[in-house]
Design a protein around this motif. Structure first.
Motif, PDB file in Angstrom:
ATOM      1  N   HIS A   1       0.834  -1.203   0.000  1.00  0.00           N
ATOM      2  CA  HIS A   1       0.000   0.000   0.000  1.00  0.00           C
ATOM      3  C   HIS A   1       0.869   1.253   0.000  1.00  0.00           C
ATOM      4  O   HIS A   1       0.551   2.247  -0.662  1.00  0.00           O
ATOM      5  CB  HIS A   1      -0.916   0.007   1.224  1.00  0.00           C
ATOM      6  CG  HIS A   1      -2.164  -0.792   1.034  1.00  0.00           C
ATOM      7  ND1 HIS A   1      -3.370  -0.236   0.679  1.00  0.00           N
ATOM      8  CD2 HIS A   1      -2.391  -2.121   1.136  1.00  0.00           C
ATOM      9  CE1 HIS A   1      -4.284  -1.175   0.580  1.00  0.00           C
ATOM     10  NE2 HIS A   1      -3.707  -2.339   0.856  1.00  0.00           N
TER      11      HIS A   1
ATOM     12  N   ASP B   1      -7.882  -3.410  12.546  1.00  0.00           N
ATOM     13  CA  ASP B   1      -7.911  -2.530  11.382  1.00  0.00           C
ATOM     14  C   ASP B   1      -7.655  -1.081  11.770  1.00  0.00           C
ATOM     15  O   ASP B   1      -6.961  -0.349  11.051  1.00  0.00           O
ATOM     16  CB  ASP B   1      -9.265  -2.641  10.677  1.00  0.00           C
ATOM     17  CG  ASP B   1      -9.389  -3.923   9.889  1.00  0.00           C
ATOM     18  OD1 ASP B   1      -8.916  -3.960   8.755  1.00  0.00           O
ATOM     19  OD2 ASP B   1      -9.936  -4.886  10.439  1.00  0.00           O
TER      20      ASP B   1
ATOM     21  N   GLN C   1      -4.025  -0.759  12.367  1.00  0.00           N
ATOM     22  CA  GLN C   1      -3.324  -0.782  11.084  1.00  0.00           C
ATOM     23  C   GLN C   1      -3.426   0.582  10.394  1.00  0.00           C
ATOM     24  O   GLN C   1      -2.440   1.101   9.852  1.00  0.00           O
ATOM     25  CB  GLN C   1      -3.929  -1.864  10.198  1.00  0.00           C
ATOM     26  CG  GLN C   1      -3.316  -1.944   8.803  1.00  0.00           C
ATOM     27  CD  GLN C   1      -4.099  -2.885   7.899  1.00  0.00           C
ATOM     28  OE1 GLN C   1      -4.792  -3.775   8.375  1.00  0.00           O
ATOM     29  NE2 GLN C   1      -4.010  -2.671   6.601  1.00  0.00           N
ATOM     30  N   GLN C   2      -4.623   1.177  10.443  1.00  0.00           N
ATOM     31  CA  GLN C   2      -4.806   2.492   9.827  1.00  0.00           C
ATOM     32  C   GLN C   2      -4.008   3.572  10.558  1.00  0.00           C
ATOM     33  O   GLN C   2      -3.471   4.494   9.932  1.00  0.00           O
ATOM     34  CB  GLN C   2      -6.297   2.850   9.817  1.00  0.00           C
ATOM     35  CG  GLN C   2      -7.167   1.926   8.976  1.00  0.00           C
ATOM     36  CD  GLN C   2      -6.828   2.005   7.497  1.00  0.00           C
ATOM     37  OE1 GLN C   2      -6.493   3.078   6.987  1.00  0.00           O
ATOM     38  NE2 GLN C   2      -6.903   0.878   6.820  1.00  0.00           N
ATOM     39  N   LYS C   3      -3.914   3.451  11.886  1.00  0.00           N
ATOM     40  CA  LYS C   3      -3.136   4.441  12.638  1.00  0.00           C
ATOM     41  C   LYS C   3      -1.649   4.350  12.284  1.00  0.00           C
ATOM     42  O   LYS C   3      -0.951   5.373  12.190  1.00  0.00           O
ATOM     43  CB  LYS C   3      -3.348   4.241  14.141  1.00  0.00           C
ATOM     44  CG  LYS C   3      -4.703   4.725  14.646  1.00  0.00           C
ATOM     45  CD  LYS C   3      -4.802   4.587  16.150  1.00  0.00           C
ATOM     46  CE  LYS C   3      -6.126   5.158  16.662  1.00  0.00           C
ATOM     47  NZ  LYS C   3      -6.197   6.624  16.482  1.00  0.00           N
TER      48      LYS C   3
ATOM     49  N   GLU D   1      -1.294   5.984   9.050  1.00  0.00           N
ATOM     50  CA  GLU D   1      -1.436   7.435   9.177  1.00  0.00           C
ATOM     51  C   GLU D   1      -0.109   8.059   9.613  1.00  0.00           C
ATOM     52  O   GLU D   1       0.277   9.131   9.127  1.00  0.00           O
ATOM     53  CB  GLU D   1      -2.528   7.754  10.187  1.00  0.00           C
ATOM     54  CG  GLU D   1      -2.776   9.257  10.352  1.00  0.00           C
ATOM     55  CD  GLU D   1      -3.742   9.541  11.483  1.00  0.00           C
ATOM     56  OE1 GLU D   1      -4.492  10.518  11.373  1.00  0.00           O
ATOM     57  OE2 GLU D   1      -3.720   8.797  12.489  1.00  0.00           O
TER      58      GLU D   1
ATOM     59  N   MET E   1      -6.068   8.174   7.279  1.00  0.00           N
ATOM     60  CA  MET E   1      -6.738   7.180   8.105  1.00  0.00           C
ATOM     61  C   MET E   1      -8.203   7.101   7.707  1.00  0.00           C
ATOM     62  O   MET E   1      -8.879   8.122   7.562  1.00  0.00           O
ATOM     63  CB  MET E   1      -6.601   7.556   9.586  1.00  0.00           C
ATOM     64  CG  MET E   1      -7.210   6.521  10.516  1.00  0.00           C
ATOM     65  SD  MET E   1      -6.904   6.909  12.248  1.00  0.00           S
ATOM     66  CE  MET E   1      -7.860   5.622  13.043  1.00  0.00           C
ATOM     67  N   LEU E   2      -8.694   5.882   7.539  1.00  0.00           N
ATOM     68  CA  LEU E   2     -10.063   5.676   7.059  1.00  0.00           C
ATOM     69  C   LEU E   2     -11.089   5.628   8.179  1.00  0.00           C
ATOM     70  O   LEU E   2     -12.266   5.894   7.951  1.00  0.00           O
ATOM     71  CB  LEU E   2     -10.133   4.361   6.256  1.00  0.00           C
ATOM     72  CG  LEU E   2      -9.208   4.261   5.036  1.00  0.00           C
ATOM     73  CD1 LEU E   2      -9.381   2.890   4.387  1.00  0.00           C
ATOM     74  CD2 LEU E   2      -9.499   5.371   4.042  1.00  0.00           C
ATOM     75  N   TYR E   3     -10.681   5.266   9.385  1.00  0.00           N
ATOM     76  CA  TYR E   3     -11.642   4.973  10.436  1.00  0.00           C
ATOM     77  C   TYR E   3     -11.547   5.980  11.570  1.00  0.00           C
ATOM     78  O   TYR E   3     -10.476   6.423  11.963  1.00  0.00           O
ATOM     79  CB  TYR E   3     -11.413   3.576  11.029  1.00  0.00           C
ATOM     80  CG  TYR E   3     -11.499   2.456  10.035  1.00  0.00           C
ATOM     81  CD1 TYR E   3     -12.494   2.425   9.071  1.00  0.00           C
ATOM     82  CD2 TYR E   3     -10.571   1.411  10.067  1.00  0.00           C
ATOM     83  CE1 TYR E   3     -12.578   1.382   8.173  1.00  0.00           C
ATOM     84  CE2 TYR E   3     -10.649   0.360   9.176  1.00  0.00           C
ATOM     85  CZ  TYR E   3     -11.653   0.352   8.223  1.00  0.00           C
ATOM     86  OH  TYR E   3     -11.727  -0.677   7.336  1.00  0.00           O
TER      87      TYR E   3
ATOM     88  N   THR F   1      -9.474  -5.356   4.680  1.00  0.00           N
ATOM     89  CA  THR F   1      -9.643  -5.256   6.115  1.00  0.00           C
ATOM     90  C   THR F   1      -9.591  -6.644   6.730  1.00  0.00           C
ATOM     91  O   THR F   1      -9.864  -7.642   6.087  1.00  0.00           O
ATOM     92  CB  THR F   1     -10.989  -4.588   6.448  1.00  0.00           C
ATOM     93  OG1 THR F   1     -12.033  -5.315   5.787  1.00  0.00           O
ATOM     94  CG2 THR F   1     -11.011  -3.155   5.965  1.00  0.00           C
TER      95      THR F   1
END
Length: 748
Positions: free
Chosen positions: A372, A511, A514-516, A519, A525-527, A580
């Protein structure tokens, strides 16, 4: 395994000899119980009730070999419990409603004691006296987790039967069962009885893991139940039941939908230790019945998943949990002329401590993070320093609630009108701790053949948070019933509001972590934590008409109903799209469910009994848009459109004093489908049927039974899902057969 079978056989023979030595007399396999001490405290007669109900009596329980609630699936119309995953997976679907995770829509009571956590629904229980399946909202009297129905299971009382009940069974896939139940009233205290039931089961299962040729359906389970009943006076009854059980299994035989072959590299298993103790006290005083039901429940389980279900080093999840729960229900009921009333208060306190780390392997780090960030042909790629990474999550989830409820019935000659109301309040909290400690190295790859490390970047996350939600609801009910002339039965109509409180998702924290991490590496960040882990309450209105009929001189029992359910914020479980790693409970906007139900039961004098039940449900989204696709008009997934059960039994006694004093044959067929596996309705399981048969010979020393399930070797899927872009399924059990030996000693 041979040693276990030999020990079970020796135990059976020793107990048989023990009872025989002390002069116990033989009894028929199917017994007529002398009395039932503590029965339904809240409900009245179900034969002419104002709701849809199916009662499975002790004769049917024994003849069909029912020892857990999953085996009662389809016997009641629109009542379906699929068998997949592990014994932690206890999803119940009724009339298009169901929940795969967190709180169920159907409650379970064992001898009036509610089982709070649906992850503890799936266990075997010996000496079941009867099972009641109530469909439609039961929130008014039973509260949480009953917005679609309720399952009541009652076990044999030591004041109703004295003696011993023994059984052993062996079948294909090295499947074995052994049960011993000892009941005694011969104690110094008058009207005091005790019973002890021990039940053990094991199987190698139907599935193998191609990766290492191991059994993925293998399990062992045991349980012990100690029941005490005391009636110190004619108007006072004490009943206490304590159950300890343990389960161990290699579960989750999920296979890619294309190959349908289980093939993953990490171990999947489920372990559970549970203890439940429930005390019921009933006291009648001046025409009013006072009852209390107090329980303590403990659950300690461990679920470990190769969560990608592939033969690559992707990621694994381990969830360890300790849970304590206390419940208290105080009930009063009475009557005055045409007015019959019931009221009560309920309280519940629950605490869950959970640890759920997700471990990413080399392949997972490459696919989910490095690819990614690096994209294609990046001049400055990154590489994780360690090829294994743990995203740690721990949670404390305290919750509690209180309710007050009342129901009044006015009986006006052949008419009756019932009004019910419940005030419900519940609080859910979560304290979470998320942590990760890792690092990566950035490279200069302007010369792709010779990348040069230029910077090492440590990454550390240590976040704690608290969230809390309060839920309150007013739940009304209105029903009317008309008693038909003679003893023909009744017709009824009802309107009831159902409700299930909201809560928190925990399996999405990997998840979020993982996003943090990404970021911190400069990606978006998506969430948002508060949004992704919380879900709202689910509410519905159930409109129903029906009839309970006794025909042909009461030899034919017929039950019919039609329903219409309008549901708001229906809670559904989804695997978010993309790569995810978790699953979440979310709310659909609005759904509508409508359908019909019919049951017939005929008993002839010649020993022939015929049973049939059919349920039709059309459950669809009225309003649901996940931000990418509009699913309005689509079928609600996982709930079957049709359920069907057809059974025929023939039982004949043989007069005389020979070895054979009776025989019987039972044949049954179960049908389920169509099941839509996703919100888009692009993948389905068509309607299928399985055939079972049981032949029994009642011999002088014992009963011998030969049984076979899925005789036609029907192939079907019990579960389907998509995770990290890959589709998986679990296939249903194949043909199986075996033999069961039973012996019942009675001192009555």
């Amino acid at each position: 395994m041979a040693t276990k079978h030999f020990l079970a056989y020796i135990l059976l023979m020793c107990l048989s000899s023990f009872v025989t030595i002390f002069g116990a007399e033989k009894a028929d396999t199917v017994m007529s119980l002398r009395e039932v001490t503590v029965t339904a405290i809240k409900g009245g007669s179900l034969a002419n009730s104002d709701e849809s109900v199916t009662t499975i009596n002790s004769t049917v329980v024994e003849r069909l070999g029912i020892d857990n609630i999953k085996q009662a699936s389809e016997l009641a119309p629109n009542f379906y419990i699929p068998a997949y995953g592990s014994r932690m997976t206890s999803t119940v679907y009724v009339r298009g409603l169901g929940a795969r995770i967190d709180q169920p829509v159907v409650g379970l009571n064992i001898d009036n004691v509610p089982i709070i956590n649906k992850d503890n629904f799936d266990f075997d229980l010996a000496d079941i006296e009867r099972v009641e399946v109530l469909r439609g909202p039961q929130n008014i009297l039973y509260g949480r987790n009953t917005m679609a129905g309720l399952i009541n299971v009652y076990t044999i009382s030591p004041l109703s039967f004295e003696g011993a009940r023994l059984s052993v069974s062996y079948g294909t896939q090295n499947t074995w069962r052994a049960a011993v139940g000892v009941y005694s009233r011969r104690l110094p205290i008058k009207d005091f009885g005790m019973s002890l039931n021990v039940y053990a089961t094991g199987t190698d299962g139907f599935y193998r893991n191609k990766f290492n040729n191991s059994r993925t359906g293998k399990e062992n389970q045991w349980s012990a139940r100690w029941k005490t009943v005391w009636r110190p006076a004619q108007n006072v009854i004490f009943e206490n039941a304590a159950t300890l059980s343990q389960t161990w299994q290699h579960g989750y035989p999920y296979a890619p939908a294309g190959s349908k072959v289980v093939n993953y590299n990490d171990t999947c298993y489920y372990k559970r230790l549970s203890f439940t103790d429930g005390l019921t006290v009933k006291h009648s005083f001046r025409g009013v019945d006072f009852s209390s039901i107090i329980s303590f429940q403990y659950l300690n389980d461990d679920m470990t998943l190769d969560q990608d279900f592939m033969p690559v080093d992707y990621f694994t999840l381990q969830q360890k949990r300790h849970e304590w729960a206390l419940t208290a229900d105080f009930v009063a009921r009475g009557s005055s002329g045409i007015w019959h009333w019931l009221g009560g208060m309920f309280g519940m306190a629950r605490r869950t401590d959970m640890r759920a780390p997700v471990t990413f392997g080399d392949y997972g780090i490459t696919q989910l993070i490095e690819n990614h960030v690096n994209g294609t042909g990046s001049a400055y790629p990154i590489r994780w320093d360690e090829r294994s990474m743990v995203l740690g999550s721990s949670f404390v989830l305290p919750s509690g609630g209180m309710s007050a409820y009342h129901e009044s019935e006015l009986r006006l000659s052949d008419f009756s009108v019932t009004l019910g109301l419940r005030l419900d309040w519940e609080q859910a909290k979560i304290r979470y701790h998320s942590q990760a400690e890792t690092s990566y190295t950035m490279y200069n790859a302007t010369d792709p053949a010779n990348p040069v490390p230029i910077q090492n970047v440590p990454l550390e996350i240590d976040e704690r948070g608290r969230l809390s939600k309060n839920f309150s609801q007013i739940l009304p009910k209105l029903s009317a019933s008309y008693r038909l002339p003679g003893s023909l039965g009744n017709i009824y109509a009802s309107v009831t509001k159902g409700y299930k409180s909201g809560g928190y998702n925990t399996q999405m924290f990997s998840d979020v972590l993982q996003q943090k991490l990404m970021e911190k590496m400069g990606m978006v960040m998506l969430y948002d934590v508060d949004d992704i882990i919380a879900y709202n309450p689910e509410k519905n209105w159930n409109f129903e008409v029906g009839a309970h009929l006794n025909l042909l001189d009461r030899r034919l029992r017929a039950d019919f109903s039609a329903f219409w359910i309008e549901c708001t914020d229906q809670q559904i479980t989804i695997f978010p799209p993309g790569t995810t790693t978790g699953r979440i409970m979310t709310n659909a906007g609005k759904t509508r469910s409508r359908g019909v139900e019919a049951s017939l039961r005929y008993n002839a004098d010649c020993g022939l009994s015929l049973t049939a039940s059919y349920g039709l449900t059309d459950a669809r989204f009225r309003k649901y848009n996940n931000g990418k696709e509009d699913f309005a008009g689509k079928h609600v997934p996982y709930a079957p459109a049709n359920t069907l059960f057809i059974g025929a039994g023939w039982n004949r006694p043989t007069p005389g004093s020979g070895i054979l004093h009776g025989y019987g044959l039972d044949i049954s067929a179960r049908g389920v489908g169509r099941i839509w596996w996703n919100e888009a309705n692009t993948v389905t399981q068509p309607f299928y049927m399985t055939l079972s048969a049981r032949a029994r010979a009642d011999l002088k020393p014992l009963t011998v039974e030969l049984w076979a399930d899925n005789i036609t070797a029907t192939q079907y899927d019990t579960f389907y899902f998509v995770s990290i872009g890959n589709a998986f399924l679990q296939r249903g059990p194949r043909f199986s057969c075996g033999v069961t030996l039973r012996r019942v000693f009675s001192t009555d």
